[in-house]
Each structure stands twice: as C-alpha cells, then as structure tokens.
Design a protein around this motif. Structure first.
Motif, short mmCIF file in Angstrom:
data_model
loop_
_atom_site.label_atom_id
_atom_site.label_comp_id
_atom_site.label_asym_id
_atom_site.label_seq_id
_atom_site.Cartn_x
_atom_site.Cartn_y
_atom_site.Cartn_z
N LEU A 1 12.57 9.22 21.31
CA LEU A 1 11.40 8.93 20.49
C LEU A 1 11.53 9.57 19.11
N VAL A 2 11.99 10.81 19.08
CA VAL A 2 12.18 11.49 17.80
C VAL A 2 13.20 10.74 16.96
N TYR A 3 14.33 10.37 17.56
CA TYR A 3 15.37 9.62 16.85
C TYR A 3 14.83 8.30 16.31
N ASN A 4 14.13 7.56 17.16
CA ASN A 4 13.63 6.25 16.74
C ASN A 4 12.53 6.35 15.70
N SER A 5 11.76 7.43 15.71
CA SER A 5 10.74 7.61 14.68
C SER A 5 11.40 7.85 13.31
N VAL A 6 12.52 8.56 13.30
CA VAL A 6 13.24 8.78 12.05
C VAL A 6 13.81 7.46 11.53
N VAL A 7 14.35 6.64 12.45
CA VAL A 7 14.87 5.33 12.06
C VAL A 7 13.75 4.48 11.46
N LEU A 8 12.58 4.48 12.11
CA LEU A 8 11.44 3.72 11.60
C LEU A 8 11.04 4.20 10.21
N SER A 9 11.00 5.50 10.01
CA SER A 9 10.63 6.03 8.70
C SER A 9 11.67 5.67 7.65
N LYS B 1 6.26 21.58 23.35
CA LYS B 1 7.16 21.29 22.24
C LYS B 1 8.62 21.48 22.64
N PHE B 2 9.01 20.83 23.75
CA PHE B 2 10.41 20.95 24.14
C PHE B 2 11.28 19.87 23.51
N VAL B 3 10.68 19.00 22.68
CA VAL B 3 11.44 18.12 21.79
C VAL B 3 10.84 18.27 20.39
N GLY B 4 11.55 17.77 19.38
CA GLY B 4 11.08 17.90 18.01
C GLY B 4 9.87 17.04 17.73
N ASP B 5 9.38 17.13 16.51
CA ASP B 5 8.23 16.33 16.07
C ASP B 5 8.67 14.91 15.72
N LEU B 6 7.71 14.01 15.78
CA LEU B 6 7.93 12.63 15.35
C LEU B 6 7.68 12.53 13.85
N SER B 7 8.45 11.68 13.19
CA SER B 7 8.23 11.36 11.78
C SER B 7 7.81 9.90 11.70
N LEU B 8 6.53 9.67 11.44
CA LEU B 8 5.98 8.33 11.53
C LEU B 8 5.42 7.85 10.19
N PRO B 9 5.75 6.61 9.81
CA PRO B 9 5.18 6.05 8.58
C PRO B 9 3.72 5.69 8.76
N HIS B 10 3.00 5.76 7.67
CA HIS B 10 1.58 5.39 7.66
C HIS B 10 1.26 4.83 6.28
N MET C 1 0.84 -1.19 0.00
CA MET C 1 0.00 0.00 0.00
C MET C 1 0.88 1.25 0.00
N PRO C 2 0.36 2.38 -0.53
CA PRO C 2 1.16 3.61 -0.57
C PRO C 2 1.60 4.06 0.82
N LEU C 3 2.84 4.47 0.91
CA LEU C 3 3.44 4.89 2.18
C LEU C 3 3.53 6.41 2.23
N THR C 4 3.15 6.98 3.37
CA THR C 4 3.41 8.39 3.63
C THR C 4 4.16 8.51 4.95
N ILE C 5 4.94 9.57 5.09
CA ILE C 5 5.62 9.87 6.35
C ILE C 5 4.92 11.09 6.93
N GLU C 6 4.32 10.91 8.10
CA GLU C 6 3.53 11.96 8.72
C GLU C 6 4.31 12.60 9.88
N THR C 7 4.12 13.89 10.07
CA THR C 7 4.72 14.61 11.18
C THR C 7 3.71 14.70 12.32
N VAL C 8 4.10 14.23 13.50
CA VAL C 8 3.22 14.20 14.66
C VAL C 8 3.90 14.94 15.80
N PRO C 9 3.24 15.91 16.43
CA PRO C 9 3.86 16.60 17.56
C PRO C 9 4.16 15.64 18.71
N GLN D 1 10.94 3.48 4.23
CA GLN D 1 11.22 3.98 2.89
C GLN D 1 12.22 3.12 2.12
N ASN D 2 12.85 2.19 2.81
CA ASN D 2 13.85 1.33 2.16
C ASN D 2 13.53 -0.15 2.36
#
Length: 202
Positions: A22-30, A175-184, A1-9, A34-35
């Motif tokens: 969490l931010v770091y691991n969300s980037v790793v997951l994304s 927002k004292f840490v960055g946003d999460l980047s999560l695949p969907h 199915m089509p993949l999108t990477i969503e930004t979540v606060p 993507q690969n």
C-alpha cells in the motif's frame, strides 16, 4: 484544481506485506498525479486509487477475521465474529460487508454507492469491457476525464482517512509500516456536479 500530497498513517493494516505494498502504491499514485500533464494518467490514477481503497478496506475485514484477541475498534464483537466466518475476496463483497455492518457510517453522502462507482471504474483495467454505469462513455478519454478522476482520487482519500482515524490498530503496533502518500485535489466538484459526471446510478 490544485494538487497536494498528503501523508496518512497506514495504521489499519494487519498483513505487513499488504501494508508495505500500500505504501509503495501510494507513492506511485502520487508520482502519477504530479506528472499528469494534459490528463494522460487520468485512467491509471483512477485504477490505482480504486485498488488502494480495495486493499485498505480488505485489511479491516482481514483483521476482523483473524485478530480475535486484538479485535477491531468500532466493530462490536458479535459483528466481528460474524465477519470472521465469511469468505470475502472481491471488492464488491467487501463493500457489501462494510454496508451491512455500517462500517463507514459517518462519512458524507451515499458512501457505499460511491464505492461501487469507484469499483466499476477500477474494473476498467479490462480495456474491452464497458463501465456499467448509465451515461458513461465507452471512450476512455471521455470516461476518465479530469473531473471524474479528481472525484475518484478525493473520494478514495476521504475513505482511507476515515479508516486510519476509526480503525487504527493499538498504538504500540499501529505503525509497523510507513505512512501513505496520497494525492488530494482542492475544491473538487461535489453535489450535483458529482451526480452529473459519475452517471445516473448515484
């Protein structure tokens, strides 16, 4: 199915380093998503998503236990005080606390049972152990197929969105840490298809 990477606060964490991780691991997951050619990262993505959900939920409990003055939205003070007195350090226990205090009520389906399914797949980091769900193969290529992985990713995404929308910290410190980047994944299997591929325990 089509993949999108969503930004979540990532606005629900109390411990800065947990939020940073969490931010770091969300980037790793994304990056894995993507690969994920030919599904070779299906298992890693499932484990990663489960770990992100566990840490996210644990942060809500952490705040309930330690942030007496700030409180936690959508948890009444009497329940917050009761949670504060509990020792909670396992994913299983965290899910049960969320169930007891109806903390995910409003989400679609049997969300607490779904979380226990995610937990059991997340625990498959131990290669020698079985996934204790009826009908799930011991063959990891089969048990972590694309349909199951997409279900875990999408369910995890939905839970974290719910936490972000319902358990945010006050606006000045949210927002004292960055946003999460999560695949969907779009159009992931639902309903009877989910029951078919996650096992008969749902």
């Amino acid at each position: 199915m089509p993949l999108t990477i969503e930004t979540v606060p990532c606005n629900f964490v109390g411990d800065f380093k947990v939020g940073d991780n969490l931010v770091y691991n969300s980037v790793v997951l994304s990056d894995l998503a993507q690969n994920n050619d030919e599904g070779r990262f299906n298992k890693m993505m499932s484990l990663q998503a489960g770990s992100i959900v566990e840490a996210s939920m644990a942060e809500i409990v952490f705040r309930a236990q330690h942030y007496n003055r700030e409180g936690v939205p959508n948890i009444v003070e009497a329940d917050r005080q009761e949670i504060a007195g509990k020792k909670i350090d396992k994913f299983n226990n965290t899910i049960d606390v969320f169930r007891k205090y109806n903390m995910l009520n409003g989400m679609v389906g049997d969300i607490y049972d779904d979380l226990h399914v995610i937990r059991k797949f997340r625990n498959k980091v131990h290669i020698q152990d079985n996934i204790n769900i009826a009908g799930v193969s011991r063959d990891e290529v089969v048990s972590f197929d694309r349909t199951r992985m997409e279900w875990i990713i999408n369910k995890s995404y939905d839970i974290i969105i719910f936490l972000s929308e319902n358990y945010s910290r006050p606006s000045g410190i949210a927002k004292f840490v960055g946003d999460l980047s999560l695949p969907h994944f779009e159009q992931c299997a639902t309903g009877q298809n989910v029951k078919r591929f996650v096992g008969s325990s749902i």
